[in-house]
Design an enzyme around this catalytic site. Structure first.
Site, PDB file in Angstrom:
ATOM      1  N   TRP A  72       0.999  -1.229  -0.019  1.00 44.92           N
ATOM      2  CA  TRP A  72      -0.032  -0.074  -0.057  1.00 44.92           C
ATOM      3  C   TRP A  72       0.964   1.367   0.048  1.00 44.92           C
ATOM      4  O   TRP A  72       0.425   2.043  -0.609  1.00 44.92           O
ATOM      5  CB  TRP A  72      -0.914  -0.093   1.392  1.00 44.92           C
ATOM      6  CG  TRP A  72      -0.257   0.052   2.485  1.00 44.92           C
ATOM      7  CD1 TRP A  72       0.514  -1.277   3.072  1.00 44.92           C
ATOM      8  CD2 TRP A  72      -0.066   1.012   3.321  1.00 44.92           C
ATOM      9  NE1 TRP A  72       0.959  -0.748   4.428  1.00 44.92           N
ATOM     10  CE2 TRP A  72       0.775   0.619   4.491  1.00 44.92           C
ATOM     11  CE3 TRP A  72      -0.164   2.522   3.375  1.00 44.92           C
ATOM     12  CZ2 TRP A  72       1.471   1.277   5.457  1.00 44.92           C
ATOM     13  CZ3 TRP A  72       0.092   3.318   4.296  1.00 44.92           C
ATOM     14  CH2 TRP A  72       1.076   2.885   5.451  1.00 44.92           C
ATOM     15  N   GLU A 141      11.833 -16.792  -9.751  1.00 52.75           N
ATOM     16  CA  GLU A 141      12.576 -18.006  -8.838  1.00 52.75           C
ATOM     17  C   GLU A 141      11.596 -19.280  -9.303  1.00 52.75           C
ATOM     18  O   GLU A 141      10.986 -19.406  -8.712  1.00 52.75           O
ATOM     19  CB  GLU A 141      12.709 -17.904  -7.548  1.00 52.75           C
ATOM     20  CG  GLU A 141      13.649 -16.849  -7.081  1.00 52.75           C
ATOM     21  CD  GLU A 141      13.762 -16.692  -5.507  1.00 52.75           C
ATOM     22  OE1 GLU A 141      13.281 -17.313  -4.787  1.00 52.75           O
ATOM     23  OE2 GLU A 141      14.438 -15.579  -5.038  1.00 52.75           O
ATOM     24  N   MET A 211      22.600 -16.027  -6.427  1.00 49.52           N
ATOM     25  CA  MET A 211      21.955 -16.089  -5.006  1.00 49.52           C
ATOM     26  C   MET A 211      22.769 -17.223  -4.152  1.00 49.52           C
ATOM     27  O   MET A 211      22.426 -18.225  -3.886  1.00 49.52           O
ATOM     28  CB  MET A 211      20.695 -16.233  -4.791  1.00 49.52           C
ATOM     29  CG  MET A 211      20.046 -14.879  -5.429  1.00 49.52           C
ATOM     30  SD  MET A 211      18.168 -14.940  -5.228  1.00 49.52           S
ATOM     31  CE  MET A 211      17.720 -16.070  -6.626  1.00 49.52           C
ATOM     32  N   THR A 212      24.018 -16.764  -3.680  1.00 51.28           N
ATOM     33  CA  THR A 212      24.958 -17.637  -3.028  1.00 51.28           C
ATOM     34  C   THR A 212      24.638 -17.883  -1.668  1.00 51.28           C
ATOM     35  O   THR A 212      25.490 -17.658  -0.717  1.00 51.28           O
ATOM     36  CB  THR A 212      26.441 -17.472  -3.510  1.00 51.28           C
ATOM     37  OG1 THR A 212      26.414 -16.181  -3.133  1.00 51.28           O
ATOM     38  CG2 THR A 212      26.627 -17.746  -4.761  1.00 51.28           C
ATOM     39  N   ASP A 214      21.272 -19.963   1.088  1.00 51.25           N
ATOM     40  CA  ASP A 214      20.179 -20.939   1.523  1.00 51.25           C
ATOM     41  C   ASP A 214      20.684 -22.270   1.009  1.00 51.25           C
ATOM     42  O   ASP A 214      19.884 -23.266   0.362  1.00 51.25           O
ATOM     43  CB  ASP A 214      18.850 -20.559   0.633  1.00 51.25           C
ATOM     44  CG  ASP A 214      18.316 -19.353   0.922  1.00 51.25           C
ATOM     45  OD1 ASP A 214      18.762 -18.931   2.170  1.00 51.25           O
ATOM     46  OD2 ASP A 214      17.862 -18.502   0.268  1.00 51.25           O
TER      47      ASP A 214
END
Ligand SMILES: *[C@@H]1O[C@H](CO)[C@@H](O)[C@H](O)[C@H]1NC(C)=O
Length: 455
Positions: A72, A141, A211-212, A214
């Site tokens: 919002w 993703e 995204m190195t 997880d």
């Protein structure tokens, strides 16, 4: 990146002769504003000099294939973010588009036809210009996963080439600086194989955020680190690839130019609940550590929540992976600290990568009120380790103060309590510490349901 101007050619020559790690790209999330009390983060908490680029996550795509905000107050936060360039004119800002609706990425429908891609591209350019962003960050993703077909790999390449061409033409027609085009991409080899045609996408992207992180988490039955630099002696099979060195080596082997790859640095850790008396790397685990009081997600702690935890915990260093973990016999937390950031920067420089990207600014100790190491201890350390010059001194902004009701929870059991002074807020006790939460606008707290509801 289809620029053929003289400054671009000079830029390339210059890049060869100067330090390669020139980008420090930092993400912020628009859901961090809902964290309670000192965890609440909005764009005006950003130090304008800390990063070279800030990526605002997250925008999405509607059923008509148009780029749209998700919160919002996004437009208000876009203004806060983009006005930081009044203080630091060199700062670049990007809007990230991604997310999912019922587990399905909105990219899937959008990329399916040339016409729907064209609608998206047109809407993206006008939205980015209207809100004064310098570029777009694609955060799908991932192509080929979660309801996406294998053919989406080629569609994604087409989208990227068409965006690049449209950005080039728009810049030429309007005589504005061309919008940046970037993507957040997978680290796991199997995902990368199904998602990206690297030689087709890399030439069109200004930089590629790998995204190195997880790599390991509570979904596994033994402890493992969220973002290790190398494999460890407990890894076997595909787990041997679950580390930074393997992922980046893979991206390079697919032909990604090193100077476009940015190494991902996480300002969070992942936790496990230990299921035996062992607490080493690879020890048996049977679930997630408890949610932190601010990020409120089991198995996941921001760096500032880790800071509170390590006070009463044992901190160990995994030498072969160059990352720390902390354990208190029940919980095992693999996270990053200044030492692991330094090790990763050295490795990043040895591979001549283009720089670093950080997930996220809002999970560093941005206010300095948790770790006693000043504001943004991790990202400031990263800046220094990357060899950026000292930041210009600015008048310090007021930091978030500790909650006034600090003693409320001493001696009280964990749980939620009414705040008699202000019913639009409520109190949470967690390990004797008091946290002040705010209900969503318009709602007040009811102790009968321990929830916020309409008055
Ligand atoms: C890093 O990755 C490369 C390529 O996969 C591999 O040959 C090398 O042994 C790895 N280095 C370490 C220290 O694990």
């Amino acid at each position: 990146m289809a620029r053929l101007t003289l400054p671009a050619v000079l830029g390339v020559l210059l890049a060869v002769h100067t330090a390669t790690s020139t980008k420090l790209v930092c993400h912020m999330t628009n859901w961090a504003q809902y964290r309670p009390a000192s965890g609440k983060f909005t764009a005006d908490n950003i130090d304008p000099f800390i990063c070279t680029h800030v990526v605002y996550a997250l925008a999405t795509i509607n059923n008509f294939n148009q780029l749209i905000p998700t919160e919002w107050n996004d437009e208000e936060q876009y203004k806060m973010l983009n006005s930081l360039r009044d203080i630091n004119p060199a700062l670049r800002t990007l809007l990230s588009v991604g997310g999912s609706v019922n587990g399905i990425s909105p990219f899937i429908a959008m990329v399916s036809k040339p016409e729907s891609r064209a609608v998206f591209i047109k809407s993206a350019i006008s939205f980015l210009r209207k809100h004064n962003f310098d570029g777009l960050n694609l955060a799908w993703e991932f192509p080929g996963q979660m309801g996406s077909m294998p053919t989406d790999k080629a569609k994604f390449s087409e989208l990227i080439a068409e965006l690049d061409q449209a950005f080039l033409e728009e810049a030429r027609d309007t005589r504005k600086t061309q919008l940046l085009l970037t993507a957040n991409v997978a680290a796991f080899e199997s995902t990368v194989t199904g998602a990206y045609d690297v030689p087709k996408i890399a030439p069109h992207l200004d930089f590629i955020n790998v995204m190195t992180y997880d790599y390991h988490g509570h979904w596994e039955s033994q402890t493992g680190h969220n973002s290790p630099l190398f494999s460890s002696n407990v890894d076997s099979g595909t787990h041997l690839q679950h580390n930074i060195n393997s992922s980046i080596s893979h991206w390079l082997s697919l032909g990604a130019p090193a100077e476009k790859l940015l190494l991902g640095f996480s300002t969070y850790g992942r936790t496990f609940r230990l299921s035996s008396s062992s607490s080493f790397l690879g020890a048996p685990a049977d679930g997630a550590g408890d949610a932190g009081p601010y990020t409120r997600t089991a198995g996941f702690w921001s760096f500032y929540e880790v800071c509170s935890f390590i006070n009463g915990a044992t901190v160990e260093w995994i030498a072969e992976q160059e990352v720390p973990y902390a354990t208190n016999s029940v919980v095992w937390a693999g996270y990053d600290n200044k030492q692991s950031f330094t090790a990763k920067v050295q490795w990043m420089n040895s591979r001549n990568l283009g720089g670093a990207h950080v997930w996220t600014l809002d999970m560093d100790d941005f206010s300095g009120s948790f770790c006693s190491e000043g504001r943004y201890p991790l990202v400031n350390h990263l800046r220094n380790a990357m060899g950026f010059p000292p930041k210009p001194t600015t008048t310090p902004r007021p930091t978030t103060t500790k909650d006034p009701l600090t003693s409320f929870c001493s001696g009280r059991p964990d749980g939620l309590y009414e705040n008699v002074a202000d019913k639009t807020t409520y109190l949470q006790c967690f390990n004797g510490i008091t946290y002040l939460h705010r209900c969503q606008p318009g709602l007040i707290y009811y102790d009968s349901c321990k929830c916020c509801n309409w008055p």
